[in-house]
Design an enzyme around this catalytic site. Structure first.
Site, PDB file in Angstrom:
ATOM      1  N   TYR A  33     -11.472   8.073   0.838  1.00 48.32           N
ATOM      2  CA  TYR A  33     -11.141   8.974  -0.167  1.00 48.32           C
ATOM      3  C   TYR A  33     -10.329   8.089  -1.368  1.00 48.32           C
ATOM      4  O   TYR A  33     -10.029   7.029  -1.020  1.00 48.32           O
ATOM      5  CB  TYR A  33     -10.232   9.936   0.215  1.00 48.32           C
ATOM      6  CG  TYR A  33      -8.699   9.625   0.669  1.00 48.32           C
ATOM      7  CD1 TYR A  33      -8.646   9.149   1.910  1.00 48.32           C
ATOM      8  CD2 TYR A  33      -7.726   9.891  -0.193  1.00 48.32           C
ATOM      9  CE1 TYR A  33      -7.236   8.741   2.102  1.00 48.32           C
ATOM     10  CE2 TYR A  33      -6.311   9.479   0.285  1.00 48.32           C
ATOM     11  CZ  TYR A  33      -6.126   8.960   1.350  1.00 48.32           C
ATOM     12  OH  TYR A  33      -4.785   8.378   1.746  1.00 48.32           O
ATOM     13  N   ARG A  52     -12.081  -0.296  -5.215  1.00 53.85           N
ATOM     14  CA  ARG A  52     -11.629  -0.086  -3.663  1.00 53.85           C
ATOM     15  C   ARG A  52     -12.478   0.957  -3.203  1.00 53.85           C
ATOM     16  O   ARG A  52     -12.669   0.799  -1.794  1.00 53.85           O
ATOM     17  CB  ARG A  52     -10.118   0.247  -3.672  1.00 53.85           C
ATOM     18  CG  ARG A  52      -9.393   0.594  -2.435  1.00 53.85           C
ATOM     19  CD  ARG A  52      -7.987   0.770  -2.598  1.00 53.85           C
ATOM     20  NE  ARG A  52      -7.738   1.996  -3.080  1.00 53.85           N
ATOM     21  CZ  ARG A  52      -6.443   2.667  -3.400  1.00 53.85           C
ATOM     22  NH1 ARG A  52      -5.576   1.953  -3.048  1.00 53.85           N
ATOM     23  NH2 ARG A  52      -6.318   3.786  -3.839  1.00 53.85           N
ATOM     24  N   ARG A 100     -23.290  17.025  16.129  1.00 59.76           N
ATOM     25  CA  ARG A 100     -22.046  15.850  16.565  1.00 59.76           C
ATOM     26  C   ARG A 100     -22.565  15.025  17.629  1.00 59.76           C
ATOM     27  O   ARG A 100     -23.136  15.181  18.629  1.00 59.76           O
ATOM     28  CB  ARG A 100     -21.036  16.817  17.392  1.00 59.76           C
ATOM     29  CG  ARG A 100     -19.781  16.067  17.328  1.00 59.76           C
ATOM     30  CD  ARG A 100     -18.714  16.957  18.010  1.00 59.76           C
ATOM     31  NE  ARG A 100     -17.472  16.180  18.316  1.00 59.76           N
ATOM     32  CZ  ARG A 100     -17.325  15.603  19.331  1.00 59.76           C
ATOM     33  NH1 ARG A 100     -17.978  15.259  20.108  1.00 59.76           N
ATOM     34  NH2 ARG A 100     -16.177  14.762  19.226  1.00 59.76           N
ATOM     35  N   GLU A 180       3.939  -0.832   5.396  1.00 59.30           N
ATOM     36  CA  GLU A 180       3.994   0.157   4.368  1.00 59.30           C
ATOM     37  C   GLU A 180       4.414   1.605   4.504  1.00 59.30           C
ATOM     38  O   GLU A 180       4.559   1.894   5.930  1.00 59.30           O
ATOM     39  CB  GLU A 180       2.446   0.106   3.568  1.00 59.30           C
ATOM     40  CG  GLU A 180       1.351   0.794   4.657  1.00 59.30           C
ATOM     41  CD  GLU A 180       0.003   0.801   3.833  1.00 59.30           C
ATOM     42  OE1 GLU A 180      -0.187   0.685   2.914  1.00 59.30           O
ATOM     43  OE2 GLU A 180      -0.950   0.803   4.834  1.00 59.30           O
TER      44      GLU A 180
HETATM   45  N1  PMP Z   1      -0.706   2.589   1.348  1.00 63.06           N
HETATM   46  C1  PMP Z   1      -1.315   3.957   1.861  1.00 63.06           C
HETATM   47  C2  PMP Z   1      -1.229   4.061   3.272  1.00 63.06           C
HETATM   48  C3  PMP Z   1      -1.643   4.974   0.941  1.00 63.06           C
HETATM   49  O1  PMP Z   1      -2.092   5.952   1.393  1.00 63.06           O
HETATM   50  C4  PMP Z   1      -1.375   4.749  -0.399  1.00 63.06           C
HETATM   51  C5  PMP Z   1      -1.890   5.899  -1.391  1.00 63.06           C
HETATM   52  N2  PMP Z   1      -2.550   7.075  -0.962  1.00 63.06           N
HETATM   53  C6  PMP Z   1      -0.810   3.577  -0.865  1.00 63.06           C
HETATM   54  C7  PMP Z   1      -0.556   2.758  -0.192  1.00 63.06           C
HETATM   55  C8  PMP Z   1      -0.628   3.479  -2.522  1.00 63.06           C
HETATM   56  O2  PMP Z   1      -2.002   3.386  -3.005  1.00 63.06           O
HETATM   57  P1  PMP Z   1      -2.287   3.212  -4.517  1.00 63.06           P
HETATM   58  O3  PMP Z   1      -1.113   2.845  -5.208  1.00 63.06           O
HETATM   59  O4  PMP Z   1      -3.624   3.317  -5.015  1.00 63.06           O
HETATM   60  O5  PMP Z   1      -1.968   5.097  -4.779  1.00 63.06           O
END
Ligand code: PMP
Length: 286
Positions: A33, A52, A100, A180
């Site tokens: 997504y 991406r 499936r 993160e």
């Molecule tokens: N890390 C994760 C796990 C995410 O899901 C997201 C955004 N959904 C980000 C970082 C930040 O990405 P972006 O700046 O492209 O929104």
């Protein structure tokens, strides 16, 4: 006017939008997504998001459902149909519908494409109030660099953050280093004054589009930064901390696990980056 979604070639009322029970995205999270911000009807950082997306699809050998150019046209059409001025567009591409079976379908079934929109104010300054985070073990699979819809660990961690009165959970690897957030990248200004965010080699994090934008802004402003893992201890001893994402831009983090970051106020470098990202956003739609 009600919201309109796009589901595999059809524009349908959002409340009636549905996919097949054997959609592999539904059964196996076999889908990727993207979330793009829409500001003043314009798609923000479209090319970076599509780059991406292309990488995510390639890593999983999922075919583009339509060409990259046509996807751009379809996104714009959905924004127009919804008369969306400010908000986000969510798009999901999956390996399609098939009986499936864990292995990929043998016959060409066609990738699925679903898109939805949500109206919300897009203001890089106003939208980024200071927040608190907790830390949790990173229990995700080995490829968080691919933007798949398999987000159960992220949901569990975000729920824990929410129950702790926090906005985000910073996930921590086995070495005690922050990877993160559940939906955002993590940054600190270390006790020594270094602007730090985790490096993308090693595939431990998603390379956020906002992360890339902030790195560009830091380069342009001659701010020194280092892309490397930092520990929870370093984060707790930091002068400043913030997170970045498409929906929250540069969001100050003023407490980690209930401990204030420095004096618990938004730091000067965070503030500067907030101003720079806000100006960058407005410049893209000028
Ligand atoms: N890390 C994760 C796990 C995410 O899901 C997201 C955004 N959904 C980000 C970082 C930040 O990405 P972006 O700046 O492209 O929104």
């Amino acid at each position: 006017m009600g919201r309109i979604a796009y589901v595999n070639g059809l524009y349908v009322p959002h409340s009636e939008a549905a996919v097949h029970v054997e959609d592999r995205g539904y059964q196996f999270a076999d889908a990727v997504y993207e979330v793009l911000a829409i500001h003043r009807t314009k798609l923000i950082d479209e090319e970076w998001h599509l780059d991406r997306l292309n990488r995510s699809l390639g890593e999983l050998q999922i075919a583009w459902p339509v060409s990259r150019r046509v996807l751009g046209i379809l996104m714009r059409r959905l924004v127009r149909r919804n008369r969306l001025y400010d908000g986000i567009i969510y798009l999901q591409i999956g390996r399609g519908v098939a009986p499936r079976d864990h292995a990929f379908p043998k016959e060409e079934v066609g990738s699925s494409l679903v898109m939805t929109v949500k109206a919300k104010p897009i203001d890089a300054l106003k939208g980024s109030a200071p927040c608190k985070v907790i830390t949790v073990p990173d229990i995700r699979w080995g490829r968080p660099d691919i933007k798949t819809v398999g987000l159960l660990p992220n949901c569990l961690a975000k729920q824990k953050a929410s129950e702790s009165g926090c906005y985000e959970a910073w996930q921590v690897d086995r070495d005690g280093k922050v990877t993160e957030g559940t939906g955002s990248n993590s940054w600190i200004v270390s006790a020594g004054g270094e602007l730090l965010t985790r490096n993308i080699d090693g595939n431990a994090i998603l390379n956020g589009v906002t992360r890339l934008a902030v790195l560009d802004l830091a380069r342009e402003a001659d701010l020194t930064f280092v892309e490397r893992p930092f520990s929870v201890e370093e984060a707790k001893a930091a002068r400043e901390a913030f997170l970045t994402s498409t929906s929250s831009f540069v969001k100050p983090v003023v407490a980690i696990d209930d401990q204030p970051v420095a004096d618990g106020k938004v730091g000067p470098l965070t503030r500067k980056l907030q101003e720079l990202i806000s100006a960058r956003l407005e410049a893209q739609v000028a």
